[in-house]
Design an enzyme around this catalytic site. Structure first.
Site, mmCIF file in Angstrom:
data_model
loop_
_atom_site.group_PDB
_atom_site.id
_atom_site.type_symbol
_atom_site.label_atom_id
_atom_site.label_comp_id
_atom_site.label_asym_id
_atom_site.label_seq_id
_atom_site.Cartn_x
_atom_site.Cartn_y
_atom_site.Cartn_z
ATOM 1 N N ASP A 20 0.866 -1.165 0.000
ATOM 2 C CA ASP A 20 0.000 0.000 0.000
ATOM 3 C C ASP A 20 0.919 1.235 0.000
ATOM 4 O O ASP A 20 2.136 1.111 0.197
ATOM 5 C CB ASP A 20 -0.869 -0.046 1.274
ATOM 6 C CG ASP A 20 -1.691 1.204 1.448
ATOM 7 O OD1 ASP A 20 -2.460 1.515 0.533
ATOM 8 O OD2 ASP A 20 -1.545 1.874 2.496
ATOM 9 N N ASP A 22 -0.262 5.207 0.866
ATOM 10 C CA ASP A 22 -0.575 6.243 1.860
ATOM 11 C C ASP A 22 -0.656 5.646 3.264
ATOM 12 O O ASP A 22 -1.393 4.688 3.502
ATOM 13 C CB ASP A 22 -1.915 6.913 1.513
ATOM 14 C CG ASP A 22 -1.793 7.802 0.295
ATOM 15 O OD1 ASP A 22 -1.151 8.846 0.396
ATOM 16 O OD2 ASP A 22 -2.328 7.424 -0.771
HETATM 17 O O1 LIG Z 1 -3.635 3.975 1.320
HETATM 18 P P1 LIG Z 1 -3.644 4.072 -0.161
HETATM 19 O O2 LIG Z 1 -2.256 4.209 -0.749
HETATM 20 O O3 LIG Z 1 -4.465 3.013 -0.848
HETATM 21 O O4 LIG Z 1 -4.347 5.496 -0.542
HETATM 22 C C1 LIG Z 1 -5.682 5.737 -0.280
HETATM 23 C C2 LIG Z 1 -6.007 7.205 -0.166
HETATM 24 O O5 LIG Z 1 -5.351 7.956 -1.140
HETATM 25 C C3 LIG Z 1 -5.697 7.753 1.205
HETATM 26 O O6 LIG Z 1 -6.408 7.126 2.226
HETATM 27 MG MG LIG Z 2 -2.917 3.219 3.138
#
Ligand SMILES: O=P(O)(O)OC[C@H](O)CO
Ligand SMILES: [Mg+2]
Length: 244
Positions: A20, A22
């Site tokens: 992942d 963020d």
């Molecule tokens: O956590 P990620 O990388 O899937 O990003 C999701 C959104 O941009 C932030 O929660």
């Molecule tokens: Mg994330």
């Protein structure tokens, strides 16, 4: 904080890793929290981690709908207008994104060990580019990157779409989900990985309610605490790289 895995038989069969982004590789969740606090203050409401838990990891419009509905402000602010309003603030914040502790060490280690790695992030391409502009060297080590606006990602996390798309794009893919280890920080992301049939290590913010930990195969306080050998992956060679 450490859950023992409930699928020990898989621990020796991991061949590929999906990250992942963020809140897991990049310390960007704090930006979303800050702008949402600012917007809610206008309505004399406060933003808390029970709401944060329901938003994080999701595609922008999906998270925005949760935000306006759960806070009861949808009559005053639509999900679309919320996204427009927060955009100006986020665009200034994203280029300052820092790496989370241990992210650089782990990515370099897996890459140098020949373990195929990729990113699966709910964020869309325009935001991805802003967030990663100071970290292009590190992200260049990824075999591929799947973003939330990818046509194959019909639904955001907790749908398995993004992780299955990521598994398909490895060399020689699709890779068997049972051979894939996912690193996630968000409840929706942990569920998405399990819905895709993969093993998942959760590295949650300490403010997230611990009831969200239960679905993960392992829970760590930091990527610095990850021991690759626990999963049959090549061990870190020496302790001197531990804090990089
Ligand atoms: O956590 P990620 O990388 O899937 O990003 C999701 C959104 O941009 C932030 O929660
Ligand atoms: Mg994330």
């Amino acid at each position: 904080m450490a859950n023992e895995g409930n699928n020990d038989t898989r621990k020796g069969s991991i061949s590929h890793v999906i990250f992942d982004m963020d809140g897991l590789l990049l310390d960007t969740e704090k930006f979303y929290t800050e702008v949402q606090e600012i917007i809610l203050a206008r309505y004399n409401k406060t933003f808390d981690w029970s709401l944060k838990a329901k938003m994080m990891g999701k595609k922008a419009i999906e998270a925005a709908r949760v935000f306006v509905e759960e806070t009861g402000i949808s009559d005053s602010l639509t999900a679309e207008d919320f996204l427009v309003e927060r955009e100006e603030m986020l665009q200034k914040m994203f280029p300052t994104s820092d790496l989370m502790p241990g992210a650089s060490r782990l990515i370099h280690h897996l890459h140098e060990s020949g373990i195929p790695i990729c990113v699966a992030t709910g964020t869309h391409t325009r935001h991805f580019d802003l967030k990663t502009q100071r970290h292009s060297e590190l992200f260049s080590l990824m075999h591929h990157i799947v973003r939330g606006d990818d046509p194959e990602v019909k639904q955001g996390k907790p749908s398995p779409d993004i992780f299955l798309a990521a598994a398909n794009r490895f060399e020689g893919g699709p890779v068997d989900p049972q051979r894939i280890l996912v690193f996630e920080d968000a409840p929706s992301g942990v569920l998405a990985a399990k819905n895709a049939g993969m093993s998942v290590i959760m590295v949650p913010d300490e403010r997230l309610d611990s009831s969200y930990h239960e679905v993960a195969d392992q829970v760590l306080s930091s990527l610095l605490d990850f021991n690759p050998a626990d999963w049959g992956l090549p061990p870190f060679e020496n302790a001197s790289t531990k804090l990089v």
